[in-house]
Scaffold this motif. Structure first.
Motif, PDB file in Angstrom:
ATOM      1  N   SER A 134      -6.888  -7.119   3.682  1.00 27.85           N
ATOM      2  CA  SER A 134      -6.758  -6.784   2.887  1.00 27.85           C
ATOM      3  C   SER A 134      -8.015  -7.893   1.961  1.00 27.85           C
ATOM      4  O   SER A 134      -7.666  -8.838   2.753  1.00 27.85           O
ATOM      5  CB  SER A 134      -5.290  -7.613   2.327  1.00 27.85           C
ATOM      6  N   ARG A 157       3.002 -10.496 -16.804  1.00 26.44           N
ATOM      7  CA  ARG A 157       2.024 -11.506 -16.535  1.00 26.44           C
ATOM      8  C   ARG A 157       0.375 -10.778 -16.977  1.00 26.44           C
ATOM      9  O   ARG A 157      -0.060  -9.635 -17.469  1.00 26.44           O
ATOM     10  CB  ARG A 157       1.386 -10.583 -15.314  1.00 26.44           C
ATOM     11  N   GLN A 160      -1.927  -7.350 -16.261  1.00 26.64           N
ATOM     12  CA  GLN A 160      -0.942  -6.928 -17.069  1.00 26.64           C
ATOM     13  C   GLN A 160      -0.871  -6.184 -18.211  1.00 26.64           C
ATOM     14  O   GLN A 160      -1.721  -5.398 -19.035  1.00 26.64           O
ATOM     15  CB  GLN A 160       1.055  -6.323 -16.852  1.00 26.64           C
ATOM     16  N   VAL A 230      -3.854  -7.076  -7.838  1.00 31.33           N
ATOM     17  CA  VAL A 230      -2.902  -6.952  -7.024  1.00 31.33           C
ATOM     18  C   VAL A 230      -2.768  -7.188  -5.424  1.00 31.33           C
ATOM     19  O   VAL A 230      -2.566  -7.254  -4.553  1.00 31.33           O
ATOM     20  CB  VAL A 230      -1.323  -5.800  -7.312  1.00 31.33           C
ATOM     21  N   SER A 231      -4.592  -7.555  -5.873  1.00 33.60           N
ATOM     22  CA  SER A 231      -4.870  -7.656  -4.397  1.00 33.60           C
ATOM     23  C   SER A 231      -5.400  -6.670  -3.572  1.00 33.60           C
ATOM     24  O   SER A 231      -4.672  -5.835  -4.182  1.00 33.60           O
ATOM     25  CB  SER A 231      -4.495  -9.052  -3.227  1.00 33.60           C
ATOM     26  N   ALA A 233      -5.170  -4.403  -1.163  1.00 34.81           N
ATOM     27  CA  ALA A 233      -4.315  -4.528   0.799  1.00 34.81           C
ATOM     28  C   ALA A 233      -4.577  -3.181   1.141  1.00 34.81           C
ATOM     29  O   ALA A 233      -4.153  -2.251   1.587  1.00 34.81           O
ATOM     30  CB  ALA A 233      -2.745  -3.461   0.356  1.00 34.81           C
ATOM     31  N   TYR A 241      -1.049   4.580  -5.909  1.00 33.75           N
ATOM     32  CA  TYR A 241      -2.132   5.344  -7.152  1.00 33.75           C
ATOM     33  C   TYR A 241      -2.907   6.844  -7.510  1.00 33.75           C
ATOM     34  O   TYR A 241      -2.122   7.058  -8.497  1.00 33.75           O
ATOM     35  CB  TYR A 241      -3.045   4.640  -7.531  1.00 33.75           C
ATOM     36  N   ARG A 282      13.043   3.841  -7.517  1.00 38.85           N
ATOM     37  CA  ARG A 282      11.394   4.541  -9.024  1.00 38.85           C
ATOM     38  C   ARG A 282      10.803   5.498  -8.739  1.00 38.85           C
ATOM     39  O   ARG A 282      10.846   6.517  -9.262  1.00 38.85           O
ATOM     40  CB  ARG A 282      10.399   3.078  -8.999  1.00 38.85           C
TER      41      ARG A 282
ATOM     42  N   ASP B 211       4.666  -0.574  -2.143  1.00 43.89           N
ATOM     43  CA  ASP B 211       4.449  -1.210  -3.478  1.00 43.89           C
ATOM     44  C   ASP B 211       3.350  -2.092  -3.361  1.00 43.89           C
ATOM     45  O   ASP B 211       3.378  -3.049  -2.550  1.00 43.89           O
ATOM     46  CB  ASP B 211       5.703  -1.367  -4.123  1.00 43.89           C
ATOM     47  N   THR B 212       2.881  -2.476  -5.105  1.00 41.01           N
ATOM     48  CA  THR B 212       2.033  -3.274  -4.608  1.00 41.01           C
ATOM     49  C   THR B 212       2.538  -4.295  -6.481  1.00 41.01           C
ATOM     50  O   THR B 212       1.560  -5.188  -6.656  1.00 41.01           O
ATOM     51  CB  THR B 212       0.115  -2.682  -5.494  1.00 41.01           C
ATOM     52  N   ASP B 213       2.813  -2.941  -6.873  1.00 41.37           N
ATOM     53  CA  ASP B 213       2.962  -3.968  -8.104  1.00 41.37           C
ATOM     54  C   ASP B 213       4.819  -4.270  -8.793  1.00 41.37           C
ATOM     55  O   ASP B 213       5.813  -2.987  -8.470  1.00 41.37           O
ATOM     56  CB  ASP B 213       2.963  -2.647  -9.750  1.00 41.37           C
ATOM     57  N   SER B 236       1.107  -6.470   3.265  1.00 38.94           N
ATOM     58  CA  SER B 236       0.315  -6.176   1.989  1.00 38.94           C
ATOM     59  C   SER B 236       1.157  -6.342   1.179  1.00 38.94           C
ATOM     60  O   SER B 236       1.185  -6.932  -0.467  1.00 38.94           O
ATOM     61  CB  SER B 236      -0.204  -5.022   1.584  1.00 38.94           C
ATOM     62  N   ASN B 240       1.801  -9.684  -2.504  1.00 39.24           N
ATOM     63  CA  ASN B 240       2.071  -9.494  -3.153  1.00 39.24           C
ATOM     64  C   ASN B 240       2.694  -9.884  -4.132  1.00 39.24           C
ATOM     65  O   ASN B 240       3.114 -10.158  -4.928  1.00 39.24           O
ATOM     66  CB  ASN B 240       1.482  -7.844  -3.833  1.00 39.24           C
TER      67      ASN B 240
END
Lengths: 310, 400
Positions: A134, A157, A160, A230-231, A233, A241, A282, B211-213, B236, B240
């Motif tokens: 990362s 944040r 965001q 979020v870095s 990764a 995404y 989710r 997940d990252t967020d 990771s 986060n």
């Protein structure tokens, strides 16, 4: 009221990332009618470009172990430059994975596979060069901004909010460009009917390249911002995404720029509405919602029903 | 202008080149090298979301290979990338099994272990888990063992330490990655320990390793005003989560599970990693010859105070255990009988028996195994992450 505001902020901030991502998909889809599966890899590259431009060093596990640029740019300058770098890569993908098929009048669906191949190559190249570790854009990159801000009792944040702002600005600029400039109108003409556009003297190939360049730029900017948020990764971090972006693209309506933004925000809000004890589900809620919408409106929220060609 | 056809010879050239290239690829895929050296297979996650853990393991295996090079019996290490999922692990283990190894080390994740360890077990190959700590791993089969202590032993220690250091804690929130069998298993242990201590479990948030967020789950949890947060996740996502918890204003202690037990979290949570409490199966300050040699080898080309990640020490240990068991088995054979003269199936069976019966002085301390293949480790500690002012580097400081 405070809970509702928190939910809204959570949904919008998450949705902004999806929207920014889906905008790039949309641009390419609008001119070629196919999805560029390498978009996630370009997004990832944007994040890595940003990291290196602000002076980050490569880790110990790649061929470029320890490599560091001799300069370090501030984040606000590194981000657009990373966007330009990502745009250049997107153009390269267009030249190597899309143009040869187009020139041979191959079935557009084949471009799905070549773009997927290009994406896999890019991701593995990243891993080969800089390893799977990362990387993080330092949390102090947004000097002067607090880590989080409180709005009416709800907390979000700062990064965001920045993402939300950038998504809004880019959407506005993109809409202004498409509706108000000659090249933007050329892009619309090509997306309507490339053959007619060509007959009218609009250089289709150039328009396609512009779409790829813009798409890459947006992906690069999104990658840099998400990397800050979020870095980074590892080389695979764009994949998640990418999948969500596809969902957003379809929900908003294939090829619709406002649809991409609306779809992103709706998916973000749908995820935010998931109760705490079901938070791990989710994605089910988001994609379930997508499923239901498509049953009722297969062209997506803002998409158009295309006449079938004989 | 009429297009000219290339001469027939030239037209067949691409085909010939393709045939040669295919032959080359097939030749390079071949695993039978025709030598008499014993082969140790290793399958770890070098790519994918879990690539960081596998890279740590590869470092440990490489250091062990160098350490034991020249010592009898000679071992040839065949390393395969399992990727970070079950499908990749299956492909890698199939290749390893076909390579006829004497034993296999790996895979990296319990989730993968449940998929591929049965394959090795069915093939009668001893398989030694390096970082597979979920419940039920040794019970997969007779040939399955591990050097990673089970989560039931590890997890409660950091929780107990956090409560000892912060006696006022009553309200605890838990996050865990529900799509990873290890994280789920570890979180169950944590939750049981929380209840056993009479603490109130005010929130349980399920996340995903991809997940990252975490804005949404964190704001949900913070509404319940926890005094302690316990996280079961991987590098990771967990890193986060820690960072975003701090950025959103949580200032209380955080206990993390084994998935975050690596310096690879530093670039993810940066200065926010500071204060994280994690149980350690590896104590770098342990003073025994094996750990001294690991430290010396690890520090070559690195800072003088560099410390190997736990998984590096565990992978080194797995290699050492196999090597020492083979050496012990060799010593038990009649004079002049070599290990390679034994039928491979018999060699593997006898290796397993010897391995499980031995006692080993390793970087993890003294290790033994239960007859079932469960590691019996005596030395554990709890560490607190202490980040340097640059926010990019830090160390695990063992708590007294």
């Amino acid at each position: 009221m405070q809970d509702l505001l928190q939910l809204l902020l959570n949904g919008l901030s998450t949705g902004a990332v999806y929207a920014l991502f889906a905008l790039g998909y949309t641009l390419v889809f609008s001119v070629l009618g196919v999805i560029n599966f390498a978009h996630g890899a370009v997004f990832t590259l944007g994040a890595y470009f940003t990291y290196f431009l602000i002076g980050g060093a490569a880790g110990a596990n790649g061929l470029l172990a320890g490599l560091q640029l001799p300069f370090a740019l501030p984040f606000w300058l590194a981000l657009p430059l990373a966007g330009l770098g990502a745009a250049a890569v997107a153009l390269l993908i267009e030249r190597t994975a899309f143009a040869p098929l187009r020139q041979r009048s191959a079935d557009p669906l084949l471009a799905l596979i070549t773009s997927l191949g290009a994406g896999v190559v890019l991701v593995n190249l990243i891993q080969l060069l800089v390893g799977a570790e990362s990387y993080a854009i330092p949390t102090g990159a947004l000097a002067g901004l607090p880590a989080a801000v409180r709005i009416g009792g709800a907390q979000v944040r700062s990064v965001q909010l920045l993402l939300l702002l950038v998504a809004a600005v880019l959407l506005t600029l993109l809409t202004l460009w498409i509706d108000g400039t000659r090249s933007g109108k050329g892009l619309r003409a090509v997306s309507e009917d490339p053959t007619t556009a060509r007959l009218l003297g609009i250089p289709s190939d150039r328009m396609i390249q512009i779409a790829f360049g813009l798409s890459g730029f947006l992906a690069g900017i999104a990658g840099g911002l998400v990397g800050l948020s979020v870095s980074i990764a590892g080389p695979y971090f764009g994949i998640g995404y990418g999948l969500k972006g596809l969902g957003v693209l379809v929900l908003g309506g294939l090829g619709s720029v406002p649809g991409a933004v609306l779809g992103g925000l709706i998916i973000g809000l749908a995820e935010a509405c998931v109760p705490a004890d079901l938070s791990g589900y989710r994605d089910v809620v988001a994609y379930g919602f997508l499923f239901v919408v498509l049953l009722v409106r297969p062209q997506g929220l803002l998409g158009r029903v295309l006449p079938s060609k004989v | 202008m009429a297009s000219q056809q290339p001469p027939r010879r030239l037209r067949s050239l691409p085909l010939a080149l393709a045939v040669v290239a295919l032959g080359g690829v097939l030749a390079s895929c071949s695993t039978n090298r025709g030598d008499q050296q014993l082969r140790l297979g290793a399958g770890v996650a070098l790519t994918g979301n879990g690539g960081l853990l596998g890279q740590d393991a590869r470092t440990g295996l490489d250091l062990a290979r160098q350490q034991f090079a020249g010592k009898q019996p000679g071992l040839e290490l065949q390393l395969e990338d399992t990727g970070s999922d079950e499908a990749g692990a299956t492909v890698a283990f199939r290749r390893l099994i076909n390579a006829k190894p004497v034993a296999i080390v790996g895979p990296s994740f319990s989730q993968q272990g449940f998929a591929v360890m049965p394959m090795a077990d069915r093939a009668g190959i001893p398989v030694i888990g390096v970082s597979t700590t979920a419940e039920g791993i040794p019970q997969i089969g007779r040939f399955v063992a591990r050097v990673a202590s089970p989560v039931t032993v590890i997890a409660p220690r950091s929780l107990a330490k956090a409560v000892q250091l912060n006696p006022g804690i009553r309200r605890v929130a838990v996050f865990f990655a529900q799509d990873d069998v290890f994280c789920t298993s570890e979180s169950q242990i944590f939750q049981k320990a929380i209840r056993a201590k009479g603490l109130e479990l005010v929130a349980v948030q399920r996340t995903s390793v991809s997940d990252t967020d975490f804005q949404i789950p964190i704001t949900n949890v913070l509404r319940s005003r926890p005094q302690l947060v316990v996280i079961s996740a991987l590098v990771s996502d967990g890193g986060n989560l820690v960072r975003q918890l701090r950025e959103l204003g949580y200032t209380g202690p955080i206990v993390a599970g084994n998935g975050l037990n690596t310096p690879n979290i530093y670039p993810v949570c940066q200065r926010h990693c500071d204060g994280l409490m994690i149980t350690q199966a590896y104590n770098p300050s342990l003073d025994n010859p094996s750990n001294r040699s690991l430290l010396a080898a690890f520090r070559k080309g690195r800072p003088a105070d560099a410390v190997p990640p736990q998984v590096t020490a565990q992978a080194f240990t797995a290699y050492q255990v196999v090597h020492e068991a083979l050496a012990s088995l060799k010593a038990s054979l009649p004079q002049g009988t070599s290990l390679t003269s034994l039928p491979l199936g018999e060699l593997r069976q006898r290796l397993l028996k010897t391995l499980l019966a031995g006692t080993y002085q390793t970087p993890l301390g003294e290790l033994r195994f239960s007859p079932e293949g469960e590691v019996l480790q005596r030395e554990f500690s709890v560490a607190r992450v202490s980040m340097n002012p640059d926010g990019r580097s830090g160390r695990f400081v063992l708590l007294p």
